[in-house]
Design an enzyme around this catalytic site. Structure first.
Site, PDB file in Angstrom:
ATOM      1  N   TRP A  12       5.539  -8.554  -7.295  1.00  0.00           N
ATOM      2  CA  TRP A  12       6.581  -7.474  -7.870  1.00  0.00           C
ATOM      3  C   TRP A  12       6.416  -6.230  -7.057  1.00  0.00           C
ATOM      4  O   TRP A  12       7.461  -5.469  -7.349  1.00  0.00           O
ATOM      5  CB  TRP A  12       6.538  -7.211  -9.074  1.00  0.00           C
ATOM      6  CG  TRP A  12       6.949  -8.320 -10.131  1.00  0.00           C
ATOM      7  CD1 TRP A  12       7.259  -9.662  -9.746  1.00  0.00           C
ATOM      8  CD2 TRP A  12       6.894  -8.295 -11.521  1.00  0.00           C
ATOM      9  NE1 TRP A  12       7.681 -10.251 -11.093  1.00  0.00           N
ATOM     10  CE2 TRP A  12       7.367  -9.787 -12.185  1.00  0.00           C
ATOM     11  CE3 TRP A  12       6.720  -7.457 -12.605  1.00  0.00           C
ATOM     12  CZ2 TRP A  12       7.792  -9.997 -13.444  1.00  0.00           C
ATOM     13  CZ3 TRP A  12       6.811  -7.749 -13.904  1.00  0.00           C
ATOM     14  CH2 TRP A  12       7.243  -8.963 -14.185  1.00  0.00           C
ATOM     15  N   LYS A  13       5.394  -6.096  -6.204  1.00  0.00           N
ATOM     16  CA  LYS A  13       5.244  -4.854  -5.602  1.00  0.00           C
ATOM     17  C   LYS A  13       5.429  -3.524  -6.558  1.00  0.00           C
ATOM     18  O   LYS A  13       4.865  -3.819  -7.636  1.00  0.00           O
ATOM     19  CB  LYS A  13       6.222  -4.611  -4.437  1.00  0.00           C
ATOM     20  CG  LYS A  13       6.259  -5.894  -3.536  1.00  0.00           C
ATOM     21  CD  LYS A  13       6.747  -5.921  -2.217  1.00  0.00           C
ATOM     22  CE  LYS A  13       6.733  -7.314  -1.609  1.00  0.00           C
ATOM     23  NZ  LYS A  13       7.057  -7.308  -0.215  1.00  0.00           N
ATOM     24  N   HIS A  97      -2.839  -7.983   1.333  1.00  0.00           N
ATOM     25  CA  HIS A  97      -1.409  -8.036   1.594  1.00  0.00           C
ATOM     26  C   HIS A  97      -1.156  -7.345   2.765  1.00  0.00           C
ATOM     27  O   HIS A  97      -1.570  -6.052   3.075  1.00  0.00           O
ATOM     28  CB  HIS A  97      -0.441  -7.567   0.420  1.00  0.00           C
ATOM     29  CG  HIS A  97       0.771  -8.042   0.485  1.00  0.00           C
ATOM     30  ND1 HIS A  97       1.687  -7.381   1.114  1.00  0.00           N
ATOM     31  CD2 HIS A  97       1.704  -9.214   0.082  1.00  0.00           C
ATOM     32  CE1 HIS A  97       2.741  -7.855   1.308  1.00  0.00           C
ATOM     33  NE2 HIS A  97       2.983  -9.023   0.662  1.00  0.00           N
ATOM     34  N   GLU A 167       1.232 -15.490   5.410  1.00  0.00           N
ATOM     35  CA  GLU A 167       2.443 -14.800   5.205  1.00  0.00           C
ATOM     36  C   GLU A 167       2.542 -14.259   6.592  1.00  0.00           C
ATOM     37  O   GLU A 167       2.072 -13.116   6.807  1.00  0.00           O
ATOM     38  CB  GLU A 167       2.162 -13.678   4.367  1.00  0.00           C
ATOM     39  CG  GLU A 167       2.112 -14.082   2.758  1.00  0.00           C
ATOM     40  CD  GLU A 167       2.659 -13.099   1.810  1.00  0.00           C
ATOM     41  OE1 GLU A 167       3.672 -13.469   1.050  1.00  0.00           O
ATOM     42  OE2 GLU A 167       2.198 -11.922   1.758  1.00  0.00           O
TER      43      GLU A 167
END
Ligand code: PEP
Length: 252
Positions: A12-13, A97, A167
């Site tokens: 959801w950051k 991330h 990613e």
């Protein structure tokens, strides 16, 4: 591919802007995946929503955080420890991330976090990915080094607590995801890197893909990419779409 439980993670950051909205999304997802059997679903809200959402974890919907600190306690202003997270029923942690790497997080810090998390029995979702994917092929060396650095000194017996999230940075927040064939190539490459490190035990590590996954491309990527699931940003905040993607993964 060894049959491992599939996994869909929602990052959801720094969203949503209120706890009420967070509860609504989590509740809708939980109801939506009631009959999902083969797929683990992990919601990763901002730290402050973890405790209020700690009633969410059930067999198929779990909580994850977006970061952690590797020390156990002490004078580390602004940081949150693994044991503090576990008190909020958090069982997964996204580590490394690209948005955190862009803020200065180093491979060494990522490795410390992975070791702290796996040591305490939580699962580390280790994010790796290149900034540029061109014909020079440097991306392979970059991804290999990120994996080797992140997993340095992580013992074989903790591999059940490791997930690799591939990613490609250029696909995060983009309009288009990486083509499924390229996802497959990268999944095979990551598997080889892990095999070289851990032998056959590496087959217990799930590899998921992240970067512009949505309800239109999820089927194609899961069928052609041969990954164990997805790490999803934007679409994880839209409960209906997120649930649809989870169902696609679950039925694949
Ligand atoms: C992410 O931030 O990890 C991500 C995959 O974002 P999005 O799905 O929005 O591309």
């Amino acid at each position: 591919m060894k049959k491992l439980k599939k996994l869909v993670v929602g990052n959801w950051k720094m969203n949503p802007s209120s706890l009420a909205e967070a509860k609504k999304i989590a509740g809708d997802v939980k109801r939506g995946v009631k009959n999902t059997k083969k797929t683990q679903v992990v919601l990763c809200p901002p730290f402050v929503y973890l405790y209020p959402l700690s009633g969410v974890p059930r067999t198929s919907v779990l909580l994850g955080s977006q970061n952690v600190f590797y020390e156990e306690a002490g004078s580390y202003t602004g940081e949150v420890s693994v044991s503090q997270l576990s008190q909020c029923k958090t069982s997964f942690v996204i580590i490394g991330h690209s948005e955190r790497r862009a803020m200065g997080e180093t491979d060494d810090q990522i490795n410390r976090k992975v070791r702290a998390v796996t040591h305490e029995g939580m699962t580390a979702i280790v994010c790796v990915g290149e900034k540029i994917h061109d014909q020079h092929g440097d991306y392979l060396a970059i991804v290999k080094k990120q994996i080797q650095d992140a997993l340095r000194d992580v013992s074989k017996k903790l591999l059940d607590h490791v997930v690799v999230a591939y990613e490609p940075v250029w696909a995060i927040g983009a309009q288009d995801a990486m083509p499924a064939e390229d996802v497959h190539e990268m999944a095979l490459f990551i598997k080889k890197v892990l095999r070289d490190m851990y032998g056959i035990l590496a087959d217990g590590i799930r590899i998921i893909y992240g970067g512009a996954v949505n309800t239109f491309n999820a089927q194609h990527i899961i069928d052609g990419g041969y990954v164990h699931g997805f790490l999803i940003g934007r679409e994880s905040l839209k409960a209906k779409n997120f649930v649809e993607i989870i169902k696609i993964v679950d039925l694949s």
